[in-house]
Design a protein around this motif. Structure first.
Motif, PDB file in Angstrom:
ATOM      1  N   GLN A 101      55.701  78.418  42.964  1.00 58.92           N
ATOM      2  CA  GLN A 101      54.485  78.537  43.864  1.00 58.92           C
ATOM      3  C   GLN A 101      54.306  78.121  44.925  1.00 58.92           C
ATOM      4  O   GLN A 101      53.833  78.178  45.324  1.00 58.92           O
ATOM      5  CB  GLN A 101      53.740  78.124  42.410  1.00 58.92           C
ATOM      6  N   HIS A 102      55.641  77.041  44.816  1.00 59.20           N
ATOM      7  CA  HIS A 102      55.764  75.963  46.568  1.00 59.20           C
ATOM      8  C   HIS A 102      57.143  75.907  46.443  1.00 59.20           C
ATOM      9  O   HIS A 102      57.784  75.138  46.673  1.00 59.20           O
ATOM     10  CB  HIS A 102      54.813  74.603  45.224  1.00 59.20           C
ATOM     11  N   PRO A 103      57.068  77.178  47.608  1.00 60.54           N
ATOM     12  CA  PRO A 103      59.028  77.040  47.881  1.00 60.54           C
ATOM     13  C   PRO A 103      58.971  76.544  49.188  1.00 60.54           C
ATOM     14  O   PRO A 103      57.927  75.694  50.159  1.00 60.54           O
ATOM     15  CB  PRO A 103      58.701  78.461  48.787  1.00 60.54           C
ATOM     16  N   GLY A 104      59.888  75.584  49.132  1.00 66.36           N
ATOM     17  CA  GLY A 104      60.284  73.868  49.758  1.00 66.36           C
ATOM     18  C   GLY A 104      59.469  73.243  49.326  1.00 66.36           C
ATOM     19  O   GLY A 104      60.218  72.093  50.061  1.00 66.36           O
ATOM     20  N   ALA A 105      58.948  73.117  48.792  1.00 65.16           N
ATOM     21  CA  ALA A 105      57.930  71.347  47.650  1.00 65.16           C
ATOM     22  C   ALA A 105      59.363  70.848  47.438  1.00 65.16           C
ATOM     23  O   ALA A 105      59.466  71.419  46.061  1.00 65.16           O
ATOM     24  CB  ALA A 105      56.649  71.921  47.663  1.00 65.16           C
ATOM     25  N   PRO A 106      59.468  70.005  48.230  1.00 67.79           N
ATOM     26  CA  PRO A 106      60.763  69.276  46.969  1.00 67.79           C
ATOM     27  C   PRO A 106      59.884  68.756  45.310  1.00 67.79           C
ATOM     28  O   PRO A 106      58.558  68.523  45.045  1.00 67.79           O
ATOM     29  CB  PRO A 106      61.190  67.407  47.420  1.00 67.79           C
ATOM     30  N   VAL A 107      60.958  68.112  44.310  1.00 64.44           N
ATOM     31  CA  VAL A 107      60.171  67.868  43.195  1.00 64.44           C
ATOM     32  C   VAL A 107      60.140  66.635  42.835  1.00 64.44           C
ATOM     33  O   VAL A 107      61.449  66.133  42.626  1.00 64.44           O
ATOM     34  CB  VAL A 107      60.261  68.779  41.707  1.00 64.44           C
ATOM     35  N   VAL A 108      59.433  65.677  42.339  1.00 64.73           N
ATOM     36  CA  VAL A 108      59.681  64.539  41.757  1.00 64.73           C
ATOM     37  C   VAL A 108      59.607  64.300  40.594  1.00 64.73           C
ATOM     38  O   VAL A 108      58.323  64.628  39.444  1.00 64.73           O
ATOM     39  CB  VAL A 108      58.205  63.533  42.764  1.00 64.73           C
ATOM     40  N   CYS A 109      60.244  63.583  39.472  1.00 58.82           N
ATOM     41  CA  CYS A 109      59.980  63.768  38.267  1.00 58.82           C
ATOM     42  C   CYS A 109      60.524  62.501  37.365  1.00 58.82           C
ATOM     43  O   CYS A 109      60.694  61.560  37.838  1.00 58.82           O
ATOM     44  CB  CYS A 109      61.213  64.460  37.831  1.00 58.82           C
ATOM     45  N   TYR A 110      58.427  61.895  37.243  1.00 55.23           N
ATOM     46  CA  TYR A 110      58.614  61.268  36.279  1.00 55.23           C
ATOM     47  C   TYR A 110      60.004  60.999  35.288  1.00 55.23           C
ATOM     48  O   TYR A 110      60.525  61.873  34.580  1.00 55.23           O
ATOM     49  CB  TYR A 110      57.435  60.731  35.873  1.00 55.23           C
ATOM     50  N   VAL A 111      60.402  59.929  34.989  1.00 53.81           N
ATOM     51  CA  VAL A 111      61.548  59.084  33.949  1.00 53.81           C
ATOM     52  C   VAL A 111      61.282  59.782  32.514  1.00 53.81           C
ATOM     53  O   VAL A 111      62.138  60.275  31.889  1.00 53.81           O
ATOM     54  CB  VAL A 111      62.351  58.057  33.508  1.00 53.81           C
ATOM     55  N   ASN A 112      59.383  59.495  32.595  1.00 47.86           N
ATOM     56  CA  ASN A 112      59.171  59.878  30.745  1.00 47.86           C
ATOM     57  C   ASN A 112      59.701  62.163  31.045  1.00 47.86           C
ATOM     58  O   ASN A 112      58.386  62.165  30.890  1.00 47.86           O
ATOM     59  CB  ASN A 112      57.526  59.681  31.079  1.00 47.86           C
ATOM     60  N   SER A 113      60.315  62.531  31.025  1.00 46.44           N
ATOM     61  CA  SER A 113      60.672  63.374  31.109  1.00 46.44           C
ATOM     62  C   SER A 113      62.259  64.491  29.962  1.00 46.44           C
ATOM     63  O   SER A 113      62.817  63.163  29.936  1.00 46.44           O
ATOM     64  CB  SER A 113      60.768  64.069  31.883  1.00 46.44           C
ATOM     65  N   SER A 114      62.430  65.568  29.861  1.00 46.32           N
ATOM     66  CA  SER A 114      63.877  65.800  29.650  1.00 46.32           C
ATOM     67  C   SER A 114      64.630  66.080  30.349  1.00 46.32           C
ATOM     68  O   SER A 114      64.400  65.829  30.956  1.00 46.32           O
ATOM     69  CB  SER A 114      63.478  67.284  28.659  1.00 46.32           C
ATOM     70  N   ALA A 115      66.076  66.502  29.735  1.00 49.31           N
ATOM     71  CA  ALA A 115      67.539  65.884  30.703  1.00 49.31           C
ATOM     72  C   ALA A 115      66.953  67.666  31.524  1.00 49.31           C
ATOM     73  O   ALA A 115      67.156  67.419  32.291  1.00 49.31           O
ATOM     74  CB  ALA A 115      68.483  65.822  30.235  1.00 49.31           C
TER      75      ALA A 115
END
Ligand code: 13P
Length: 301
Positions: A101-115
């Protein structure tokens, strides 16, 4: 009667093991820990430990993070079902859909997430470095998952950025409502209110200070104020009452108790070391890209 603490210390030596404990763990667990801290501190420590076994007293995503950063070590999670409902709000497929949906946008992931989720992202963050991590990216538009409250907090600190947020939230922190803040402020007008950025935006807006568990502890210990209201899990309040008996600490909401963090008991740590349970394994196909996102985070700060 078996002295569990002594037994744990003996097993730690025999197994060349170290115990890491999050600030939310019960006092009895923190007392046998070699390292205690917030998610960022524990991730940094996990990446550089000199031991064979890590016992991670926390929840699954924390133990998984330790395994990803230290793949050659045995990582044990004392309570196998100590999970994180916030981490469970998003899947790898959801992140792939956001990227489409948002091509080119980097993804930042909070560590409270699965591998699986970390593996789909560009860089991880914790509550103590989320603003720095997002600010470090050259792109204006950034996808931030899975905590919408933390994402909103970051967006407000960085008005030059455009954040695409996921709707996840920590069920424990989300219990606090603005009315609770107004009530406690009326009850203790001279006390500073310190909250975790996992609290809802309208709660954060009413607080005097917002920070990670370690930042809240530092602020509360070092500031001149004698009375402080703690707007995060009750484990932080217990630590503060022990370290600063001269001060008065109050919990912002009686429901600030994380049932998953409280599953781990001294018996669980002992059983983990005795039976080498419950071992965390992460498929290298996921661990490889997840590790890149975690190491990129560790390089920012
Ligand atoms: P910290 O980053 O402050 O350790 O917080 C972790 C967490 O899960 C808060 O609920």
């Amino acid at each position: 009667m078996v002295n569990l603490k002594q037994e744990i210390e003996k097993l730690k030596r025999e197994r060349n093991a170290l115990v890491l404990a999050h600030n939310y763990q019960l006092d009895e667990v923190q007392e046998v820990a070699d390292y205690i801290g917030d998610s960022f501190y524990l991730s940094k420590i996990a990446a550089n430990l000199d031991c064979e076994t890590i016992v991670f007293s926390g929840v699954r995503f924390m133990a998984e993070t330790a395994k990803i950063l230290s793949p050659d070590k045995t990582v044990l999670l004392p309570e196998s079902d100590a999970g994180c409902p916030l981490a469970d709000t998003i899947t790898g497929g959801d992140v792939r859909a956001l990227k489409r949906q948002h091509p080119g946008a980097p993804v930042v992931c909070y560590v409270n997430s699965s591998a699986e989720v970390k593996a789909e992202t560009d860089i991880c963050c914790t509550s103590s470095n989320a603003v720095k991590v997002v600010a470090s990216l050259p792109e204006k538009k950034v996808i931030f998952v899975p905590d919408g409250h933390l994402g909103d907090y970051v967006a407000k600190q960085l008005p030059e950025k455009e954040l695409v947020l996921w709707h996840g939230a920590c069920v424990t922190h989300a219990k606090v409502r603005p009315g609770d803040v107004a009530q406690i402020r009326a009850d203790y007008p001279h006390a500073k209110i310190l909250v975790h950025p996992e609290c809802a935006p309208d709660v954060v807006a009413m607080a005097d200070f917002t920070g990670s568990t370690a930042e809240i502890i530092r602020y509360a210990e070092q500031s001149q104020e004698k009375s402080l209201i703690i707007g995060t899990e009750v484990g932080v309040l217990c630590n503060l009452r022990a370290s600063r008996p001269d001060k008065h600490f109050f919990l912002l909401h009686p429901g600030l108790v994380c049932p998953n963090m409280k599953k781990t008991r001294l018996q669980s740590v002992h059983a983990a070391l005795l039976h080498n349970q419950h071992q965390i394994e992460v498929d290298e196909a996921l661990a490889g890209p997840a590790r890149r996102a975690l190491i990129r985070m560790l390089e920012v700060v």
